[in-house]
Write an enzyme that holds these catalytic residues in place. Structure first.
Site, PDB file in Angstrom:
ATOM      1  CB  SER A 220      63.752  20.378  16.831  1.00  0.00           C
ATOM      2  OG  SER A 220      63.745  19.059  17.355  1.00  0.00           O
ATOM      3  CG  ASP A 423      56.073  15.388  16.918  1.00  0.00           C
ATOM      4  OD1 ASP A 423      56.000  15.132  18.138  1.00  0.00           O
ATOM      5  OD2 ASP A 423      56.616  16.419  16.478  1.00  0.00           O
ATOM      6  CG  HIS A 426      59.365  18.204  18.075  1.00  0.00           C
ATOM      7  ND1 HIS A 426      58.898  17.816  16.838  1.00  0.00           N
ATOM      8  CD2 HIS A 426      60.681  18.498  17.906  1.00  0.00           C
ATOM      9  CE1 HIS A 426      59.869  17.878  15.957  1.00  0.00           C
ATOM     10  NE2 HIS A 426      60.963  18.289  16.586  1.00  0.00           N
TER      11      HIS A 426
END
Length: 457
Positions: A220, A423, A426
């Site tokens: 990601s 979060d 990321h």
């Protein structure tokens, strides 16, 4: 009770009710003689007939109901025969049905004659056009004069009302109500007919292929989640804020290979159609390309392959992710381009167990060997990013493996210290730009010399 009244109890009684759509016939008669102590039960029969033609039916009934001389002809008389009333109704319905049938037959006959006349008229017009071919050639040179010459008054043979003009989308002008509809010349049809070949055979605007290819792969944080925010007011729906810093702006010299294996101008988010199941945002790819484009010759081609949430074992040879990456890399150099390096950012999904940590080094070394072998690039430069997020229990162990890897032409860039989103997994938009510049510095330092050459497939 007098004698007349008692007699009425033994006679059949008929009552007729009328309304706008039906005729109801009710028959009452006693089943047995009644006494004053016990009234006799009675049975009732109801007959409903639709008034198909109310005018004719009311006329036939009025001729019978107005008769006061003969009780058998008065429907309100107890002596009126029930069978006769039913026969009157049935006769009237039969007459109405016959009239409807005749009317429908006449309508169909008129319609068939009208259609036949239209076909004959179209055939006459086609024959007239074939006879006037020499004049049409003159019309090709002067379409306006030809249209004026062909105007005429055409009337429908079935009525005296002149046809109204047809104002089509290609009609240059409208005629009067008494003139015939405008018919364009064949030359005009040829000129004004739109080109619809692209619908049947869509053309893919293939851009000029780049010369320098860089593969972007991993999970990601390589795919890019910079600027992806969660809207708490709409059921936690995620979307990209669309903010692109100047370091990651598009440039004509930077292209990307899309999911359909076609080159197109590169812009963030680069992985929108690759990591399609997730909301993609800004990643390090464009910042990297902008930082190196002034130091390399020719256009830069980015080949995005990263997919979020994937472990290293999912990139083994034979797995879909690996095979798709190799396929896209081969497609990128089919026109003679050169793969200059592989940017790899992955490992967060392997911080969940000691087993994954123990197998990570071996899996990563095997991945490097397989890619170089399948792309026929034994010295392919690979720049790996040491992760900065994941399960804290095994995060540092994965980082140690990545930073301590001793493989030829493999360089590691440490992402520790870069800003994370809320979060804690990321990178933010600003951190992605910084990472892209760090990757560019590592490439230019270790592989950007003029002597560094890696032949294409």
């Amino acid at each position: 009770m007098d004698k007349g009244t008692r007699g009425c109890q033994h006679r059949q009684q008929y009552i007729i009710h009328f309304n706008h759509s039906t005729v109801s016939f009710h028959c009452f008669f006693p089943l047995q003689k009644s006494t004053q102590q016990s009234p006799s039960p009675s049975s009732t029969f109801h007959f409903h007939f639709p008034l198909i033609s109310s005018l004719s039916f009311s006329t036939s009934l009025s001729s019978t109901m107005n008769s006061e001389l003969d009780p058998t002809r008065n429907p309100f008389s107890s002596r009126f025969p029930r069978s006769r009333l039913m026969r009157l109704c049935l006769d009237d319905m039969n007459v109405s049905a016959q009239r409807r049938a005749l009317l429908m037959r006449g309508m169909f006959t008129l319609l068939s004659h009208y259609l036949d006349d239209e076909e004959d008229e179209d055939e006459d017009e086609d024959e007239k056009e074939e006879d006037e071919d020499p004049q049409e050639q003159v019309g090709e040179q002067d379409p306006l004069a030809n249209r004026k010459r062909r105007r005429s008054t055409t009337r429908n043979p079935n009525d005296d009302v002149p046809r109204k003009p047809h104002a089509g989308p290609h009609s240059p002008s409208l005629t009067s109500d008494a003139e015939s509809p405008f018919k364009p010349e064949k030359s005009l049809i040829t000129r004004t007919k739109p080109d619809t070949s692209f619908i049947l055979h869509p053309k893919n605007p293939e851009m000029e292929s780049p010369e320098q290819i860089f593969i972007l792969s991993g999970q990601s944080n390589m795919a890019g989640r910079g600027g992806v925010i969660r809207d708490h007011s709409h059921n936690h729906h995620q979307h990209w804020d669309g903010v692109v810093p100047s370091e990651a702006q598009p440039d004509p010299s930077i292209l990307r290979l899309n999911a359909h294996l076609h080159w197109e101008p590169a812009r963030e988010p680069l992985h929108a159609d690759i990591d399609a199941k997730k909301v993609c945002g800004l990643g390090p790819g464009m910042a990297f390309a902008n930082a190196v484009r002034e130091r390399v010759e020719g256009k830069i081609g980015l080949v995005p392959c990263a997919v979020g949430g994937t472990a290293i074992k999912e990139w083994a040879r034979g797995e879909h992710l690996y095979e798709n990456m190799v396929k896209r890399a081969r497609e990128s150099v089919k026109n003679g381009a050169e793969i200059k390096g592989l940017l790899w950012y992955q490992g967060e999904s392997d911080t969940s167990s000691q087993h994954d940590v123990d197998a990570y080094h071996e899996n990563m070394v095997r991945l490097i060997e397989n890619v170089r072998q399948d792309l026929a690039l034994p010295s392919l430069p690979i720049i790996q990013v040491a992760i900065c997020s994941g399960d804290e229990k095994y995060l540092e162990k994965i980082r140690e493996v990545q930073l301590g890897m001793k493989v030829e032409n493999v360089v590691c860039v440490d992402a520790k210290g870069l800003e994370l989103k809320d979060d804690h997994l990321h990178l933010t938009t600003e951190a992605q730009v910084q990472l892209g510049q760090m990757l560019a510095d590592a490439y230019l330092k270790h592989f950007g010399s003029a002597n560094s050459h890696h032949p294409a497939l």
